[in-house]
Motif scaffolding. Structure first.
Motif, PDB file in Angstrom:
ATOM      1  N   TYR A 157       1.029  -1.307  -0.038  1.00 60.07           N
ATOM      2  CA  TYR A 157       0.058   0.052  -0.027  1.00 60.07           C
ATOM      3  C   TYR A 157       0.694   1.249  -0.010  1.00 60.07           C
ATOM      4  O   TYR A 157       0.521   2.298  -0.633  1.00 60.07           O
ATOM      5  N   TYR A 158       2.006   1.290   0.902  1.00 62.90           N
ATOM      6  CA  TYR A 158       2.634   2.432   1.096  1.00 62.90           C
ATOM      7  C   TYR A 158       3.686   2.781  -0.350  1.00 62.90           C
ATOM      8  O   TYR A 158       4.081   3.732  -0.690  1.00 62.90           O
ATOM      9  N   MET A 159       4.039   1.555  -0.867  1.00 63.67           N
ATOM     10  CA  MET A 159       4.910   1.557  -2.080  1.00 63.67           C
ATOM     11  C   MET A 159       4.010   2.078  -3.027  1.00 63.67           C
ATOM     12  O   MET A 159       4.473   2.908  -4.195  1.00 63.67           O
ATOM     13  N   LEU A 160       2.859   1.892  -3.270  1.00 64.72           N
ATOM     14  CA  LEU A 160       1.779   2.140  -4.210  1.00 64.72           C
ATOM     15  C   LEU A 160       1.479   3.646  -4.113  1.00 64.72           C
ATOM     16  O   LEU A 160       1.563   4.533  -5.070  1.00 64.72           O
ATOM     17  N   ASN A 161       1.347   4.300  -2.881  1.00 66.64           N
ATOM     18  CA  ASN A 161       0.748   5.569  -2.647  1.00 66.64           C
ATOM     19  C   ASN A 161       1.703   6.492  -2.365  1.00 66.64           C
ATOM     20  O   ASN A 161       1.573   7.673  -2.438  1.00 66.64           O
ATOM     21  N   TYR A 162       3.029   6.056  -1.853  1.00 64.99           N
ATOM     22  CA  TYR A 162       3.872   6.930  -1.732  1.00 64.99           C
ATOM     23  C   TYR A 162       5.285   6.381  -2.509  1.00 64.99           C
ATOM     24  O   TYR A 162       6.293   6.006  -1.871  1.00 64.99           O
ATOM     25  N   PRO A 163       5.338   6.834  -3.742  1.00 68.43           N
ATOM     26  CA  PRO A 163       6.300   5.984  -4.583  1.00 68.43           C
ATOM     27  C   PRO A 163       7.605   6.923  -4.263  1.00 68.43           C
ATOM     28  O   PRO A 163       7.967   7.867  -3.835  1.00 68.43           O
ATOM     29  N   THR A 164       8.797   6.268  -4.546  1.00 65.49           N
ATOM     30  CA  THR A 164      10.275   6.807  -4.477  1.00 65.49           C
ATOM     31  C   THR A 164      10.409   7.638  -5.888  1.00 65.49           C
ATOM     32  O   THR A 164      11.504   8.467  -5.725  1.00 65.49           O
ATOM     33  N   GLU A 165       9.810   7.311  -6.943  1.00 71.22           N
ATOM     34  CA  GLU A 165      10.055   8.238  -8.071  1.00 71.22           C
ATOM     35  C   GLU A 165       8.630   8.557  -8.627  1.00 71.22           C
ATOM     36  O   GLU A 165       7.543   8.290  -8.236  1.00 71.22           O
ATOM     37  N   GLY A 166       9.016   9.853  -9.109  1.00 67.96           N
ATOM     38  CA  GLY A 166       7.624  10.514 -10.000  1.00 67.96           C
ATOM     39  C   GLY A 166       7.289  11.563  -8.993  1.00 67.96           C
ATOM     40  O   GLY A 166       7.689  12.336  -8.303  1.00 67.96           O
TER      41      GLY A 166
END
Length: 342
Positions: A63-72
């Protein structure tokens, strides 16, 4: 003879250490009882609590990887899931800094009560009998009542909610003690709230389980302790069965309510509780609160009809199969998007 100076030096050193410890303790209490510091600590607790309502808590890594991405497009231009997890923003209410701020706030309340509120209440209860004319004149509004009777005066003051004390022909009356004790009661209530918050974090059990309709699971296997001091609740030794899940919708198609028909049994199969829960109406038993958190498509059963004698679909069943395929696509899209239940 040489032992006397040594003993005296040792006693002086011990006395010096005790004085240093007392001074340090008084300074610490004075700093904790400071009103600006108490307001600052309360602001920190309030800010962390508000942040916990903005950032979804206790979600999975995906969930956090999807809603708080490291890129973009990062949230606020800098917040990604790595920084979020590093700062423990995914579980603020159980993070060490949140509990540290609660401990500091509790210590500040106790220090303020000890140094300010309690001495004020004790002073308000002291009887101050004015035995001389000079003592009476020191009051801001002295009055002379030549024909007054102490008994009648005491009754009159008592009717006006004064506390009356009589001693050797002298009368002392005061009121407003409840106002002096009020802040102490507020501090005690706040300390109880802080203690409850800390206990819920360290002494509680939490967990979740995805259970299809008609299936069951052991409650104790779905929850885990928050710390080593957490005692297992009575409700953990039960089996929860999901009998049916349903959704009510409004005329415009939006969701109105989620329902789950549940049966709670003991290990011998005896039914303990049977209830249909919904949002804001959970099931409670033995110190465990069971509520809906999410739902998704777990399984789908289809039956094709209108087959001819050879067992092949007829023209009408081909149309039904096409409609079924479209329905499956819609259900898959809905399951991929996901919809919260509570």
């Amino acid at each position: 003879m040489p032992l006397a100076p040594v003993a005296a030096s040792s006693a002086a050193a011990d006395a010096g250490q005790q004085n240093i410890a007392k001074l340090a303790w008084r300074k610490l209490v004075r700093e904790l009882s400071s009103l600006p510091r108490a307001i600052g600590i309360m602001a920190v607790v309030t800010g962390l609590s508000a942040l916990g309502t903005i950032i979804p808590q206790n979600k999975g890594l995906e969930y956090y990887m999807l809603n708080y991405p490291t890129e973009g497009n990062k949230v606020l231009g800098f917040l990604d899931y790595q920084l979020l997890l590093l700062c423990q923003l995914d579980h603020i209410y159980s993070a060490w800094y949140f509990y540290a701020s609660i401990v500091l706030l509790g210590a500040s309340l106790m220090a303020c009560t000890y140094t300010t509120q309690w001495p004020t209440a004790k002073v308000a209860q002291r009887w101050r009998f004015a035995a001389t004319a000079q003592a009476l004149k020191r009051h801001s509004m002295p009055q002379v009542l030549p024909n007054a009777n102490l008994t009648d005066l005491a009754k009159t003051l008592a009717q006006k909610s004064y506390q009356i004390f009589l001693k050797d022909g002298q009368l002392y009356a005061f009121k407003g003690l409840s106002g002096r004790l009020g802040p102490i009661g507020v501090h005690v209530a706040l300390l109880m709230c802080l203690f409850g918050t800390a206990y819920s974090g360290f002494g509680g059990w939490k967990g979740s389980a995805m259970c299809p309709e008609g299936q069951e699971f052991v409650v104790g296997q779905a929850i885990s302790p928050a710390s080593v001091i957490a005692a297992p609740p009575k409700g953990a030794e039960t089996v929860l069965q999901v009998n049916k899940f349903s959704i009510d919708t409004r005329p415009d198609g939006s969701v109105a309510q989620f329902y789950s028909d549940l049966t709670l049994r003991d290990f011998n199969g005896k039914t303990l509780v049977h209830k249909t829960i919904s949002v804001n109406d959970p099931l409670r038993y033995g110190g465990v609160t069971m509520y809906q958190t999410d739902w998704s498509l777990a399984a789908l059963t289809l039956r094709l009809v209108d087959l001819d004698q050879s067992g092949t679909p007829s023209s009408s069943s081909s149309s039904s199969a096409d409609q079924t395929g479209q329905l499956l696509d819609q259900l898959q899209q809905g399951a991929t998007q996901g919809k919260p239940a509570a």
